[in-house]
Design a protein around this motif. Structure first.
Motif, mmCIF file in Angstrom:
data_model
loop_
_atom_site.group_PDB
_atom_site.id
_atom_site.type_symbol
_atom_site.label_atom_id
_atom_site.label_comp_id
_atom_site.label_asym_id
_atom_site.label_seq_id
_atom_site.Cartn_x
_atom_site.Cartn_y
_atom_site.Cartn_z
ATOM 1 N N GLU A 165 11.314 -14.877 -6.596
ATOM 2 C CA GLU A 165 12.679 -14.393 -6.875
ATOM 3 C C GLU A 165 12.929 -13.260 -7.506
ATOM 4 N N ALA A 166 12.804 -13.320 -8.625
ATOM 5 C CA ALA A 166 12.097 -12.210 -9.951
ATOM 6 C C ALA A 166 11.778 -10.933 -9.923
ATOM 7 N N VAL A 167 10.649 -11.437 -8.573
ATOM 8 C CA VAL A 167 9.070 -10.062 -8.506
ATOM 9 C C VAL A 167 10.113 -9.388 -7.185
ATOM 10 N N LYS A 168 10.592 -9.622 -6.081
ATOM 11 C CA LYS A 168 11.962 -9.403 -4.965
ATOM 12 C C LYS A 168 13.033 -8.743 -5.769
ATOM 13 N N LYS A 169 13.731 -9.007 -6.494
ATOM 14 C CA LYS A 169 15.003 -8.244 -7.947
ATOM 15 C C LYS A 169 14.130 -6.751 -7.983
ATOM 16 N N ILE A 170 12.927 -7.188 -8.664
ATOM 17 C CA ILE A 170 11.727 -5.830 -9.645
ATOM 18 C C ILE A 170 11.612 -4.526 -8.430
ATOM 19 N N VAL A 199 1.333 -8.551 -7.924
ATOM 20 C CA VAL A 199 1.546 -6.714 -6.775
ATOM 21 C C VAL A 199 1.978 -6.726 -5.637
ATOM 22 N N LEU A 200 2.875 -5.809 -5.290
ATOM 23 C CA LEU A 200 3.659 -5.780 -4.212
ATOM 24 C C LEU A 200 3.373 -4.301 -3.431
ATOM 25 N N ASN A 201 2.934 -4.861 -2.234
ATOM 26 C CA ASN A 201 2.639 -3.987 -0.993
ATOM 27 C C ASN A 201 0.599 -3.411 -1.464
ATOM 28 N N GLY A 202 -0.097 -4.242 -1.917
ATOM 29 C CA GLY A 202 -1.080 -4.396 -2.272
ATOM 30 C C GLY A 202 -0.815 -2.586 -3.738
ATOM 31 N N SER A 203 -0.289 -2.205 -3.722
ATOM 32 C CA SER A 203 -0.235 -1.021 -4.590
ATOM 33 C C SER A 203 0.708 -0.939 -5.627
ATOM 34 N N PHE A 204 1.959 -1.745 -6.242
ATOM 35 C CA PHE A 204 2.802 -1.745 -7.304
ATOM 36 C C PHE A 204 2.214 -2.611 -7.682
ATOM 37 N N THR A 205 2.050 -2.679 -9.168
ATOM 38 C CA THR A 205 1.245 -3.599 -10.129
ATOM 39 C C THR A 205 2.404 -3.599 -11.549
ATOM 40 N N GLY A 206 2.712 -5.478 -11.839
ATOM 41 C CA GLY A 206 3.259 -5.151 -12.408
ATOM 42 C C GLY A 206 3.063 -6.258 -13.807
ATOM 43 N N LYS A 207 4.347 -7.567 -14.073
ATOM 44 C CA LYS A 207 4.259 -8.486 -14.619
ATOM 45 C C LYS A 207 5.484 -9.265 -15.291
ATOM 46 N N VAL A 208 5.362 -10.502 -15.292
ATOM 47 C CA VAL A 208 6.742 -10.939 -15.410
ATOM 48 C C VAL A 208 6.746 -11.507 -16.503
ATOM 49 N N ASP A 209 6.997 -11.999 -17.379
ATOM 50 C CA ASP A 209 7.122 -13.678 -18.591
ATOM 51 C C ASP A 209 7.521 -14.732 -17.559
ATOM 52 N N LEU A 210 6.708 -15.630 -18.109
ATOM 53 C CA LEU A 210 6.796 -16.810 -17.511
ATOM 54 C C LEU A 210 7.941 -17.708 -18.034
#
Length: 210
Positions: A165-170, A199-210
């Motif tokens: 959910e956090a990644v979807k919000k990003i 990795v979103l759609n194979g190109s957008f990368t990043g990270k979220v804190d646990l």
């Protein structure tokens, strides 16, 4: 005889008078010349003082220009050094991210293998009794069971659904993308970094804190 003497005396007096007049004229002329010379000397001194001031100003200006050029050189050197340091830091960060992705992929692969092993065993156990009950009518298919996957690490209960959910919000918030355009989400958990890499759609990368 007396008249001759008088004439000589008169001539002497006349000569003296002429000499006196000439002396006075010479003195006046000398005084005038002295004043003229004095004026010229003062003018020359004034001109020399003005030239000295101009020279001093020119020297100060030259020194200021030299100091400014030195400062500009130092600033350019500092900018170049900072640019080099930034590029090096960027390379190091990219290398760390790549290494982290490799490690996370390896861990995910191990987890999938561990998860598949009991699944295969359960499938084999289910197949055995199915042969005995072949004559019986197959029961109706049940709805797919709800799934919740959590990772417990160092006292933390990390829910995969919350990370998704956090990644979807990003995706819809920071990246300003449509939710319908999100086709794939690849997650790589790395508890030791207290982060989940995505990795979103194979190109957008990043990270979220646990």
């Amino acid at each position: 005889m007396k008249e001759v003497k008088k004439a000589v005396a008169a001539k002497k007096e006349e000569a003296k008078a002429e000499a006196a007049v000439k002396a006075v004229k010479a003195v006046k002329k000398a005084a005038t010349t002295a004043k003229k010379v004095e004026k010229e000397v003062k003018a020359a001194e004034k001109k020399a003082a003005s030239t000295a001031k101009k020279t001093e100003k020119a020297v100060k200006a030259a020194n200021a220009v030299s100091a400014a050029e030195s400062v500009v050189k130092e600033v350019k050197a500092a900018e170049k050094k900072a640019e080099t340091a930034a590029k090096q830091a960027e390379k190091e960060v990219k290398a760390e991210v790549k290494q982290a992705e490799k490690e996370v992929k390896a861990e995910v692969k191990k987890a999938e293998e561990v998860k598949k092993a009991p699944a295969k065993k359960a499938e084999a156990e289910k197949k055995a009794p199915a042969k005995k009950a072949a004559a019986k009518k197959a029961p109706a298919k049940k709805a797919a069971a709800a799934e919740k996957v959590s990772l417990q690490y160092l006292g933390k209960d990390i829910k995969i659904d919350d990370i998704k959910e956090a990644v979807k919000k990003i995706w819809t918030g920071e990246l300003k993308k449509k939710a319908s355009d999100l086709e794939s989400i690849d997650l790589y958990l790395k508890p030791e970094d207290n982060a989940a890499y995505y990795v979103l759609n194979g190109s957008f990368t990043g990270k979220v804190d646990l």
